[in-house]
Scaffold this motif. Structure first.
Motif, PDB file in Angstrom:
ATOM      1  N   THR A  15       0.944  -1.006   0.123  1.00 43.59           N
ATOM      2  CA  THR A  15       0.107  -0.105   0.070  1.00 43.59           C
ATOM      3  C   THR A  15       0.846   1.036  -0.241  1.00 43.59           C
ATOM      4  OG1 THR A  15      -1.735  -1.086   1.175  1.00 43.59           O
ATOM      5  CG2 THR A  15      -1.818   1.266   1.116  1.00 43.59           C
ATOM      6  N   ALA A  16       0.968   1.682  -1.193  1.00 44.93           N
ATOM      7  CA  ALA A  16       1.811   3.044  -1.242  1.00 44.93           C
ATOM      8  C   ALA A  16       1.079   4.473  -0.746  1.00 44.93           C
ATOM      9  CB  ALA A  16       2.298   3.240  -2.522  1.00 44.93           C
ATOM     10  N   LEU A  17      -0.164   4.438  -0.881  1.00 47.52           N
ATOM     11  CA  LEU A  17      -0.852   5.369  -0.350  1.00 47.52           C
ATOM     12  C   LEU A  17      -2.007   4.901   0.464  1.00 47.52           C
ATOM     13  CD1 LEU A  17      -0.535   8.227  -3.226  1.00 47.52           C
ATOM     14  CD2 LEU A  17       0.661   8.245  -1.030  1.00 47.52           C
ATOM     15  N   ASP A  18      -2.299   5.311   1.741  1.00 46.98           N
ATOM     16  CA  ASP A  18      -3.207   4.614   2.658  1.00 46.98           C
ATOM     17  C   ASP A  18      -4.249   6.022   3.054  1.00 46.98           C
ATOM     18  OD1 ASP A  18      -4.957   3.196   4.145  1.00 46.98           O
ATOM     19  OD2 ASP A  18      -3.434   2.712   5.663  1.00 46.98           O
ATOM     20  N   GLY A  19      -5.140   6.284   2.270  1.00 47.82           N
ATOM     21  CA  GLY A  19      -6.269   7.287   2.664  1.00 47.82           C
ATOM     22  C   GLY A  19      -5.688   8.554   2.817  1.00 47.82           C
ATOM     23  N   VAL A  20      -4.809   9.162   2.032  1.00 51.53           N
ATOM     24  CA  VAL A  20      -4.306  10.345   2.240  1.00 51.53           C
ATOM     25  C   VAL A  20      -5.159  11.570   1.859  1.00 51.53           C
ATOM     26  CG1 VAL A  20      -2.469  12.039   1.075  1.00 51.53           C
ATOM     27  CG2 VAL A  20      -2.001   9.591   1.661  1.00 51.53           C
ATOM     28  N   SER A  21      -5.145  12.738   2.615  1.00 55.15           N
ATOM     29  CA  SER A  21      -6.243  13.860   2.486  1.00 55.15           C
ATOM     30  C   SER A  21      -4.998  14.894   2.698  1.00 55.15           C
ATOM     31  CB  SER A  21      -7.341  13.617   3.403  1.00 55.15           C
ATOM     32  OG  SER A  21      -8.156  12.415   2.925  1.00 55.15           O
ATOM     33  N   LEU A  22      -5.367  15.867   1.892  1.00 51.86           N
ATOM     34  CA  LEU A  22      -4.396  17.286   2.112  1.00 51.86           C
ATOM     35  C   LEU A  22      -5.179  18.334   1.395  1.00 51.86           C
ATOM     36  CD1 LEU A  22      -0.751  15.759   1.105  1.00 51.86           C
ATOM     37  CD2 LEU A  22      -1.477  16.670   3.402  1.00 51.86           C
ATOM     38  N   GLU A  23      -4.884  19.782   1.703  1.00 51.71           N
ATOM     39  CA  GLU A  23      -5.489  20.858   1.165  1.00 51.71           C
ATOM     40  C   GLU A  23      -4.346  21.696   1.039  1.00 51.71           C
ATOM     41  OE1 GLU A  23      -9.032  22.511   2.610  1.00 51.71           O
ATOM     42  OE2 GLU A  23     -10.313  20.595   2.798  1.00 51.71           O
ATOM     43  N   ILE A  24      -4.306  22.359  -0.333  1.00 48.51           N
ATOM     44  CA  ILE A  24      -3.158  23.058  -0.723  1.00 48.51           C
ATOM     45  C   ILE A  24      -3.645  24.287  -1.333  1.00 48.51           C
ATOM     46  CG2 ILE A  24      -1.120  23.383  -2.029  1.00 48.51           C
ATOM     47  CD1 ILE A  24      -0.737  20.242  -1.855  1.00 48.51           C
ATOM     48  N   GLY A  25      -3.346  25.445  -0.555  1.00 52.35           N
ATOM     49  CA  GLY A  25      -3.783  26.733  -1.076  1.00 52.35           C
ATOM     50  C   GLY A  25      -3.215  27.186  -2.368  1.00 52.35           C
ATOM     51  N   GLN A  26      -3.854  28.275  -2.976  1.00 52.41           N
ATOM     52  CA  GLN A  26      -3.554  29.305  -3.989  1.00 52.41           C
ATOM     53  C   GLN A  26      -1.963  29.711  -3.697  1.00 52.41           C
ATOM     54  OE1 GLN A  26      -4.430  29.467  -7.404  1.00 52.41           O
ATOM     55  NE2 GLN A  26      -2.475  30.876  -7.472  1.00 52.41           N
ATOM     56  N   GLY A  27      -1.061  29.446  -4.622  1.00 51.78           N
ATOM     57  CA  GLY A  27       0.336  30.293  -4.397  1.00 51.78           C
ATOM     58  C   GLY A  27       1.144  29.869  -3.148  1.00 51.78           C
ATOM     59  N   GLU A  28       0.857  28.362  -2.712  1.00 47.52           N
ATOM     60  CA  GLU A  28       1.491  28.028  -1.545  1.00 47.52           C
ATOM     61  C   GLU A  28       2.640  27.214  -1.945  1.00 47.52           C
ATOM     62  OE1 GLU A  28       0.471  25.859   2.674  1.00 47.52           O
ATOM     63  OE2 GLU A  28      -0.981  25.439   1.031  1.00 47.52           O
ATOM     64  N   PHE A  29       3.753  27.237  -1.137  1.00 46.01           N
ATOM     65  CA  PHE A  29       4.946  26.461  -1.524  1.00 46.01           C
ATOM     66  C   PHE A  29       4.681  25.327  -0.453  1.00 46.01           C
ATOM     67  CE2 PHE A  29       9.197  26.777  -3.349  1.00 46.01           C
ATOM     68  CZ  PHE A  29       9.608  25.423  -3.315  1.00 46.01           C
ATOM     69  N   PHE A  30       4.386  24.239  -0.837  1.00 45.11           N
ATOM     70  CA  PHE A  30       4.024  23.016  -0.062  1.00 45.11           C
ATOM     71  C   PHE A  30       4.982  21.820  -0.478  1.00 45.11           C
ATOM     72  CE2 PHE A  30       1.408  19.385   1.473  1.00 45.11           C
ATOM     73  CZ  PHE A  30       0.736  20.112   2.505  1.00 45.11           C
ATOM     74  N   ALA A  31       5.347  21.129   0.861  1.00 48.88           N
ATOM     75  CA  ALA A  31       6.617  20.011   0.620  1.00 48.88           C
ATOM     76  C   ALA A  31       5.657  18.893   0.991  1.00 48.88           C
ATOM     77  CB  ALA A  31       7.496  20.615   1.466  1.00 48.88           C
ATOM     78  N   LEU A  32       6.314  17.868   0.251  1.00 47.47           N
ATOM     79  CA  LEU A  32       6.011  16.486   0.679  1.00 47.47           C
ATOM     80  C   LEU A  32       6.950  15.720   1.103  1.00 47.47           C
ATOM     81  CD1 LEU A  32       3.673  15.466  -2.201  1.00 47.47           C
ATOM     82  CD2 LEU A  32       2.926  16.493  -0.313  1.00 47.47           C
ATOM     83  N   LEU A  33       7.401  15.670   2.404  1.00 46.31           N
ATOM     84  CA  LEU A  33       8.447  15.129   3.026  1.00 46.31           C
ATOM     85  C   LEU A  33       8.405  13.877   3.696  1.00 46.31           C
ATOM     86  CD1 LEU A  33      11.287  15.894   4.122  1.00 46.31           C
ATOM     87  CD2 LEU A  33      10.221  16.818   6.286  1.00 46.31           C
ATOM     88  N   GLY A  34       9.407  12.847   3.382  1.00 38.15           N
ATOM     89  CA  GLY A  34       9.476  11.748   4.146  1.00 38.15           C
ATOM     90  C   GLY A  34      10.596  10.838   3.553  1.00 38.15           C
ATOM     91  N   PRO A  35      10.810   9.547   4.034  1.00 44.52           N
ATOM     92  CA  PRO A  35      11.780   8.537   3.705  1.00 44.52           C
ATOM     93  C   PRO A  35      11.790   7.982   2.399  1.00 44.52           C
ATOM     94  CG  PRO A  35      10.723   7.603   5.478  1.00 44.52           C
ATOM     95  CD  PRO A  35       9.951   9.289   5.333  1.00 44.52           C
ATOM     96  N   SER A  36      12.540   7.401   1.772  1.00 45.94           N
ATOM     97  CA  SER A  36      12.229   6.692   0.410  1.00 45.94           C
ATOM     98  C   SER A  36      11.222   5.717   0.920  1.00 45.94           C
ATOM     99  CB  SER A  36      13.538   6.232   0.018  1.00 45.94           C
ATOM    100  OG  SER A  36      14.595   7.189  -0.340  1.00 45.94           O
ATOM    101  N   GLY A  37      10.375   5.394  -0.323  1.00 48.90           N
ATOM    102  CA  GLY A  37       9.443   4.482  -0.225  1.00 48.90           C
ATOM    103  C   GLY A  37       8.070   4.972   0.743  1.00 48.90           C
ATOM    104  N   CYS A  38       7.923   6.232   1.032  1.00 50.60           N
ATOM    105  CA  CYS A  38       6.985   6.478   1.948  1.00 50.60           C
ATOM    106  C   CYS A  38       5.722   6.736   1.167  1.00 50.60           C
ATOM    107  CB  CYS A  38       7.309   7.509   2.797  1.00 50.60           C
ATOM    108  SG  CYS A  38       7.366   8.961   2.151  1.00 50.60           S
ATOM    109  N   GLY A  39       5.589   7.025  -0.129  1.00 52.36           N
ATOM    110  CA  GLY A  39       4.332   7.196  -0.983  1.00 52.36           C
ATOM    111  C   GLY A  39       4.311   8.601  -1.580  1.00 52.36           C
ATOM    112  N   LYS A  40       5.360   9.441  -1.068  1.00 54.79           N
ATOM    113  CA  LYS A  40       5.050  11.057  -1.757  1.00 54.79           C
ATOM    114  C   LYS A  40       5.319  11.154  -3.194  1.00 54.79           C
ATOM    115  CE  LYS A  40      10.208  11.834  -0.242  1.00 54.79           C
ATOM    116  NZ  LYS A  40      10.178  10.515  -0.311  1.00 54.79           N
ATOM    117  N   THR A  41       6.228  10.175  -3.771  1.00 59.61           N
ATOM    118  CA  THR A  41       6.292  10.681  -5.119  1.00 59.61           C
ATOM    119  C   THR A  41       5.365   9.995  -5.806  1.00 59.61           C
ATOM    120  OG1 THR A  41       8.826  10.378  -5.165  1.00 59.61           O
ATOM    121  CG2 THR A  41       7.791   9.651  -7.297  1.00 59.61           C
TER     122      THR A  41
END
Length: 349
Positions: A15-41
């Protein structure tokens, strides 16, 4: 602007992604941070249209993004490898996407000129990628991504191919560009320093789930889970039970000062995290604090890192002091900190 709701993606038994929910605003610089294999890519590829989730929805300005083909999405993706065309000049590389849209030649020339000036490459438009430095190639890839004026720019480990000094320069450049062009940036990285220096907000991923979303300072100073406390920056962790308004009760060290997270009940198993720079070396005759002996001292220019052996603690305690430390290996020291400088959080999360 971007709403990700309950995204799940499985690859066989993984399971690469397990029920991920996020909200990203207009003009925001948002980072997905985590170790290798955590699902961010994987999440980045879903946003770009290269992966289809098993469940969940993604909307951009209220419109269903998953129903839109990749080439129709108002999104650009900047690859980790930059993926520049080696036989084309810098200007042609940047113009390629606009040419595919069959825009008027004069408009293409104007937009390419503007974006090359924005990234500081106006004088290098006639060069080929092989004639550029790593930092310059990174700017070309960035220019090619923003020249199409996307609503959302996705960056996959954008600085990993650069050496440390160029990377630091490009972090500042990326931040400046993001403010200048006003595009929403979503960057994937496993580098905590990179995420902290670039992002307005950070989502920390672990095993396909989001463990915490917060601004960099709040994420660093008030981690809400054991994983975040341990993964984001250096931390010294002590286990015990929550013991009132400002203490962790431990079997080996007695009462350790700290500020519990809101809602943490007394008597539950808990974890205290105190950052190396928050610990001070006190008088060895003082009654409060932890006794230890210095194992190692490392000098990093403006900061010295001391590794302290504290009897009863599994790992050496890390202490950071400004400048060159006068303490030598083998010295006996007393470690102290204020309750407001340490956080107490549930151990179970």
């Amino acid at each position: 602007m971007l709403k990700i709701d309950g995204i799940t993606r499985r690859f066989g038994d993984v399971t690469a992604l397990d029920g991920v929910s996020l909200e990203i605003g207009q003009g925001e610089f948002f980072a997905l941070l985590g170790p290798s294999g955590c699902g961010k890519t994987t999440l980045l590829r879903i946003l770009a249209g290269f992966e289809t989730p098993d469940s969940g929805t993604v909307t951009l300005d209220g419109d269903d993004l998953l129903a839109t083909p990749p080439n129709r999405r108002p999104i650009s993706l900047m690859f980790q490898s930059y993926a520049l065309f080696p036989h084309m000049t810098v200007a042609r590389n940047v113009a390629y996407g606009l040419e595919q849209e069959k825009l008027p030649r004069q408009e293409i020339k104007q937009r390419v000129g503007e974006v090359l000036e924005t990234v500081g490459l106006s004088a290098l438009g006639d060069r080929k990628p092989a004639q550029l430095s790593g930092g310059q190639r990174q700017r070309v890839a960035l220019a090619r991504s923003i020249v199409k004026r996307p609503r959302l720019l996705l960056l996959d480990e954008p600085l990993s191919a650069l050496d440390k000094k160029v990377r630091a320069d490009m972090q500042l450049e990326l931040k400046r560009l993001q403010h200048e062009v006003g595009i929403t940036f979503v960057v994937v990285t496993h580098d905590q320093e990179e995420a902290m220096s670039l992002a307005d907000r950070i989502a920390v991923f672990d095993t396909g789930q989001v463990r915490q979303v917060d601004e960099p300072v709040a994420l660093y100073e008030r981690p809400r889970t054991r994983f975040v406390a341990d993964f984001v920056g250096a931390n010294n962790l002590f286990e015990g039970t929550a013991g009132g308004a400002d203490a962790l009760l431990t079997p080996d060290f007695g009462s350790l000062p700290g500020t519990p997270l809101e809602g943490l009940e007394d008597g539950v198993k808990a974890l205290l995290g105190v950052r190396p720079e928050k610990i001070r070396l006190g008088d060895t005759a003082a009654s409060d604090g932890l006794d230890g002996s210095v194992l190692d001292v490392s000098f990093y220019g403006g900061v010295s890192h001391l590794s302290i052996d504290v009897p009863g603690h599994v790992k050496p305690v890390l202490v950071a002091v400004q400048g060159a430390s006068t303490v030598q290996p083998g010295a006996q020291v007393k470690l102290q900190w204020e309750a407001g400088d340490a956080v107490i959080l549930p151990v179970a999360q």
